[in-house]
Write a protein that holds these residues in place. Sequence first.
Motif, PDB file in Angstrom:
ATOM      1  N   HIS B 292       4.113  10.051   1.326  1.00 46.78           N
ATOM      2  CA  HIS B 292       5.383   9.417   1.033  1.00 46.78           C
ATOM      3  C   HIS B 292       5.234   7.931   1.253  1.00 46.78           C
ATOM      4  O   HIS B 292       4.505   7.532   2.139  1.00 46.78           O
ATOM      5  CB  HIS B 292       6.465   9.974   1.967  1.00 46.78           C
ATOM      6  N   PRO B 293       5.873   7.097   0.520  1.00 44.19           N
ATOM      7  CA  PRO B 293       6.830   7.418  -0.540  1.00 44.19           C
ATOM      8  C   PRO B 293       6.131   7.757  -1.854  1.00 44.19           C
ATOM      9  O   PRO B 293       5.023   7.287  -2.101  1.00 44.19           O
ATOM     10  CB  PRO B 293       7.618   6.119  -0.693  1.00 44.19           C
ATOM     11  N   PRO B 294       6.792   8.556  -2.665  1.00 43.12           N
ATOM     12  CA  PRO B 294       6.230   8.819  -3.979  1.00 43.12           C
ATOM     13  C   PRO B 294       6.304   7.562  -4.833  1.00 43.12           C
ATOM     14  O   PRO B 294       7.132   6.694  -4.590  1.00 43.12           O
ATOM     15  CB  PRO B 294       7.133   9.911  -4.546  1.00 43.12           C
ATOM     16  N   PHE B 295       5.430   7.469  -5.790  1.00 41.13           N
ATOM     17  CA  PHE B 295       5.369   6.320  -6.674  1.00 41.13           C
ATOM     18  C   PHE B 295       5.214   6.917  -8.064  1.00 41.13           C
ATOM     19  O   PHE B 295       4.488   7.887  -8.233  1.00 41.13           O
ATOM     20  CB  PHE B 295       4.159   5.466  -6.271  1.00 41.13           C
ATOM     21  N   PRO B 296       5.925   6.395  -9.054  1.00 43.92           N
ATOM     22  CA  PRO B 296       5.991   7.093 -10.341  1.00 43.92           C
ATOM     23  C   PRO B 296       4.648   7.488 -10.940  1.00 43.92           C
ATOM     24  O   PRO B 296       4.540   8.516 -11.581  1.00 43.92           O
ATOM     25  CB  PRO B 296       6.723   6.101 -11.242  1.00 43.92           C
ATOM     26  N   ALA B 297       3.607   6.695 -10.714  1.00 41.46           N
ATOM     27  CA  ALA B 297       2.342   6.997 -11.371  1.00 41.46           C
ATOM     28  C   ALA B 297       1.539   8.075 -10.655  1.00 41.46           C
ATOM     29  O   ALA B 297       0.586   8.598 -11.210  1.00 41.46           O
ATOM     30  CB  ALA B 297       1.504   5.729 -11.471  1.00 41.46           C
ATOM     31  N   PHE B 298       1.890   8.375  -9.432  1.00 44.88           N
ATOM     32  CA  PHE B 298       1.050   9.267  -8.638  1.00 44.88           C
ATOM     33  C   PHE B 298       1.857  10.442  -8.107  1.00 44.88           C
ATOM     34  O   PHE B 298       3.058  10.350  -7.931  1.00 44.88           O
ATOM     35  CB  PHE B 298       0.439   8.506  -7.459  1.00 44.88           C
ATOM     36  N   SER B 299       1.138  11.528  -7.851  1.00 48.94           N
ATOM     37  CA  SER B 299       1.785  12.722  -7.338  1.00 48.94           C
ATOM     38  C   SER B 299       1.284  13.025  -5.938  1.00 48.94           C
ATOM     39  O   SER B 299       0.207  13.560  -5.774  1.00 48.94           O
ATOM     40  CB  SER B 299       1.473  13.917  -8.232  1.00 48.94           C
ATOM     41  N   PRO B 300       2.059  12.678  -4.931  1.00 47.54           N
ATOM     42  CA  PRO B 300       1.613  12.982  -3.575  1.00 47.54           C
ATOM     43  C   PRO B 300       1.578  14.494  -3.345  1.00 47.54           C
ATOM     44  O   PRO B 300       2.329  15.208  -4.020  1.00 47.54           O
ATOM     45  CB  PRO B 300       2.682  12.339  -2.693  1.00 47.54           C
ATOM     46  N   PRO B 301       0.798  14.991  -2.408  1.00 47.64           N
ATOM     47  CA  PRO B 301      -0.105  14.182  -1.591  1.00 47.64           C
ATOM     48  C   PRO B 301      -1.436  13.926  -2.301  1.00 47.64           C
ATOM     49  O   PRO B 301      -1.884  14.737  -3.086  1.00 47.64           O
ATOM     50  CB  PRO B 301      -0.325  15.082  -0.359  1.00 47.64           C
ATOM     51  N   TYR B 302      -2.020  12.786  -1.998  1.00 50.13           N
ATOM     52  CA  TYR B 302      -3.341  12.489  -2.538  1.00 50.13           C
ATOM     53  C   TYR B 302      -4.082  11.622  -1.534  1.00 50.13           C
ATOM     54  O   TYR B 302      -3.462  10.951  -0.706  1.00 50.13           O
ATOM     55  CB  TYR B 302      -3.246  11.786  -3.900  1.00 50.13           C
ATOM     56  N   ALA B 303      -5.399  11.683  -1.610  1.00 52.24           N
ATOM     57  CA  ALA B 303      -6.216  10.923  -0.664  1.00 52.24           C
ATOM     58  C   ALA B 303      -6.626   9.592  -1.286  1.00 52.24           C
ATOM     59  O   ALA B 303      -6.942   9.525  -2.469  1.00 52.24           O
ATOM     60  CB  ALA B 303      -7.452  11.727  -0.283  1.00 52.24           C
ATOM     61  N   VAL B 304      -6.578   8.561  -0.487  1.00 57.52           N
ATOM     62  CA  VAL B 304      -7.108   7.252  -0.868  1.00 57.52           C
ATOM     63  C   VAL B 304      -8.290   7.005   0.062  1.00 57.52           C
ATOM     64  O   VAL B 304      -8.132   7.056   1.281  1.00 57.52           O
ATOM     65  CB  VAL B 304      -6.057   6.140  -0.686  1.00 57.52           C
ATOM     66  N   ALA B 305      -9.459   6.807  -0.543  1.00 59.02           N
ATOM     67  CA  ALA B 305     -10.664   6.761   0.281  1.00 59.02           C
ATOM     68  C   ALA B 305     -11.316   5.382   0.251  1.00 59.02           C
ATOM     69  O   ALA B 305     -11.236   4.659  -0.746  1.00 59.02           O
ATOM     70  CB  ALA B 305     -11.666   7.807  -0.205  1.00 59.02           C
ATOM     71  N   PRO B 323      -9.700  18.976  -3.094  1.00 62.95           N
ATOM     72  CA  PRO B 323      -8.295  18.716  -2.792  1.00 62.95           C
ATOM     73  C   PRO B 323      -8.171  17.607  -1.744  1.00 62.95           C
ATOM     74  O   PRO B 323      -9.114  17.350  -0.987  1.00 62.95           O
ATOM     75  CB  PRO B 323      -7.779  20.043  -2.230  1.00 62.95           C
ATOM     76  N   TYR B 324      -6.999  16.999  -1.722  1.00 64.53           N
ATOM     77  CA  TYR B 324      -6.776  15.871  -0.804  1.00 64.53           C
ATOM     78  C   TYR B 324      -7.086  16.216   0.647  1.00 64.53           C
ATOM     79  O   TYR B 324      -7.507  15.379   1.419  1.00 64.53           O
ATOM     80  CB  TYR B 324      -5.322  15.382  -0.918  1.00 64.53           C
ATOM     81  N   ASP B 325      -6.873  17.493   1.008  1.00 70.87           N
ATOM     82  CA  ASP B 325      -7.052  17.843   2.422  1.00 70.87           C
ATOM     83  C   ASP B 325      -8.477  18.302   2.734  1.00 70.87           C
ATOM     84  O   ASP B 325      -8.753  18.774   3.829  1.00 70.87           O
ATOM     85  CB  ASP B 325      -6.033  18.905   2.844  1.00 70.87           C
ATOM     86  N   LYS B 326      -9.366  18.167   1.744  1.00 67.20           N
ATOM     87  CA  LYS B 326     -10.768  18.492   2.016  1.00 67.20           C
ATOM     88  C   LYS B 326     -11.636  17.235   2.047  1.00 67.20           C
ATOM     89  O   LYS B 326     -12.851  17.319   2.154  1.00 67.20           O
ATOM     90  CB  LYS B 326     -11.319  19.449   0.948  1.00 67.20           C
ATOM     91  N   VAL B 327     -11.015  16.089   1.915  1.00 70.63           N
ATOM     92  CA  VAL B 327     -11.759  14.837   2.023  1.00 70.63           C
ATOM     93  C   VAL B 327     -12.091  14.621   3.495  1.00 70.63           C
ATOM     94  O   VAL B 327     -11.252  14.834   4.363  1.00 70.63           O
ATOM     95  CB  VAL B 327     -10.923  13.661   1.470  1.00 70.63           C
ATOM     96  N   ARG B 328     -13.333  14.246   3.776  1.00 74.08           N
ATOM     97  CA  ARG B 328     -13.761  14.069   5.163  1.00 74.08           C
ATOM     98  C   ARG B 328     -14.568  12.792   5.316  1.00 74.08           C
ATOM     99  O   ARG B 328     -15.310  12.414   4.405  1.00 74.08           O
ATOM    100  CB  ARG B 328     -14.638  15.248   5.608  1.00 74.08           C
ATOM    101  N   ILE B 329     -14.457  12.176   6.463  1.00 70.76           N
ATOM    102  CA  ILE B 329     -15.291  11.022   6.768  1.00 70.76           C
ATOM    103  C   ILE B 329     -16.746  11.478   6.785  1.00 70.76           C
ATOM    104  O   ILE B 329     -17.065  12.540   7.329  1.00 70.76           O
ATOM    105  CB  ILE B 329     -14.874  10.402   8.127  1.00 70.76           C
ATOM    106  N   GLY B 330     -17.599  10.687   6.177  1.00 70.64           N
ATOM    107  CA  GLY B 330     -19.022  11.017   6.143  1.00 70.64           C
ATOM    108  C   GLY B 330     -19.428  11.857   4.940  1.00 70.64           C
ATOM    109  O   GLY B 330     -20.617  12.085   4.697  1.00 70.64           O
ATOM    110  N   GLN B 331     -18.443  12.320   4.190  1.00 71.16           N
ATOM    111  CA  GLN B 331     -18.721  13.166   3.033  1.00 71.16           C
ATOM    112  C   GLN B 331     -19.544  12.392   1.987  1.00 71.16           C
ATOM    113  O   GLN B 331     -19.177  11.276   1.629  1.00 71.16           O
ATOM    114  CB  GLN B 331     -17.367  13.533   2.427  1.00 71.16           C
TER     115      GLN B 331
END
Lengths: 131, 356
Positions: B292-305, B323-331
Amino acid sequence: MKPGDALPALEIPITRTLVVAGAIASRDYQDVHHDAELARQKGSPDIFMNILTTNGLVGRYITDHFGPRAVLRSVAIRLGAPNHPGDTMVLTGAIEAVAGDTATVRVVGTNAIGRHVTGTVTVTLPAGEAG
Amino acid sequence: MVAVEREVSDGGQGEPGKPEDTGGPGKRHDEGKPQGEGKPQSSGTSENPGKPDDQEGMEKRLKAFEGRPCAVAGVGKDPVNAPMIRHWCEAMGDTNPAYAGSDAVAPPTMLQVWTMGGLSGHTGRAEAYDELLALLDEEGCTSVVATDSEQEYLRALRPGDEVGFQAVIESVSGRKTTKLGTGYFVTTRMEVRVGDGLVGTHRFRILKYAPARRRAGAPPETALLPRPVVNRDNEGFWAGVRQGRLLIQRCTGCGTPRHPWLPGCNTCGGPDWDTVEASGEGTVYSYVVMHHPPFPAFSPPYAVALIELAEGVRIISNVVGVPYDKVRIGQPVRLEFQEYGDELVLPVFRAAGEAV
């Protein structure tokens, strides 16, 4: 008890059972509170808690803290981020004002996506307990 | 009161005073603002400057509903009773002894429960409220979300109390644009009585709105994606991207690579540079998940890396393939270029091991 005092936080796991049980106990049969498929069709990722349940939980938070002799005088809430199953809501509160035997408590309930609820509760305490 | 069976996106079995819920499919954009005290806030975008006549006419028609009844001589379907109190307390996890036993009172926050229509619908509702909702439906505002509930408790309700209620339309806002969509806030106020005695008041506010076009989880709308700002300092970078090359600036004075592109070297201050093409290998250095907040161009949730490239510089991008919740540091991740429509290409990073 004085303005600024904080109440201990109360963590409430938002289970599917809580969302549905709360909706039905409040006689709210709106599909978005019990039918995930229909909730999705209306643009929500899942079912979500109804406002009456939130209201009940805020009331419980206050009386859990002040005890069974405390009497709720008013509960005013505004909803924000929805409570979906799998989330956890953490209720926190702070004494805003004390006048005689009546306290005004500011309550905030936060979940993983933001503030689910912000509210103000006034509660009358038994004589001698208002501090 | 509230009409039932409308296309609502949140509760509202049609209670007189049935506030609906939480931000429903999305959220109020003024979420987090103080509740209770104030008017509905117009979120964000402005009301139309220089409203067209038809909108002014609409607002006038809506204003005419203020003060009209939305429930007259409503009667609770059940008297206040111990079983409903117990079921409520079980659901809420409320073990307050004041709500049980021979001298039990009902939880004050159940005030509205005693006025609910349930599956059999409501009795005693007034026409004005249905007319108001129908008018808003015609405007395209077919969805409902409850935003506020304000209750005062004048005396405790006890098993056996027979509840009666009446409600009025207190206010209808002008047209507001919120994150959920554009619509109108409708505020009603209900008085709950037992016999002639007022036992509580209940004000609630709903937003009746036309849902914003995009649905949660829908793919981003290419047309809405923000475009990169290309200027003299970074035009070489974007020229590379268009050719499917990720170019890293390198100081010709001291050899330090840098990103994003800058006119000078942060290490030695030298103004001269050349480029080196990234091999495409990298790892996730850090990331955040946007809810949050949602932004018209994007569909939350999403990861920014934040991706650390093998060459030692870091770049902000998206990780694709997980998926956004499988992004990990060191990946480990590998560069690819993703096209959005005909005119936009962006570097993204695919999690290693994910088939393209």
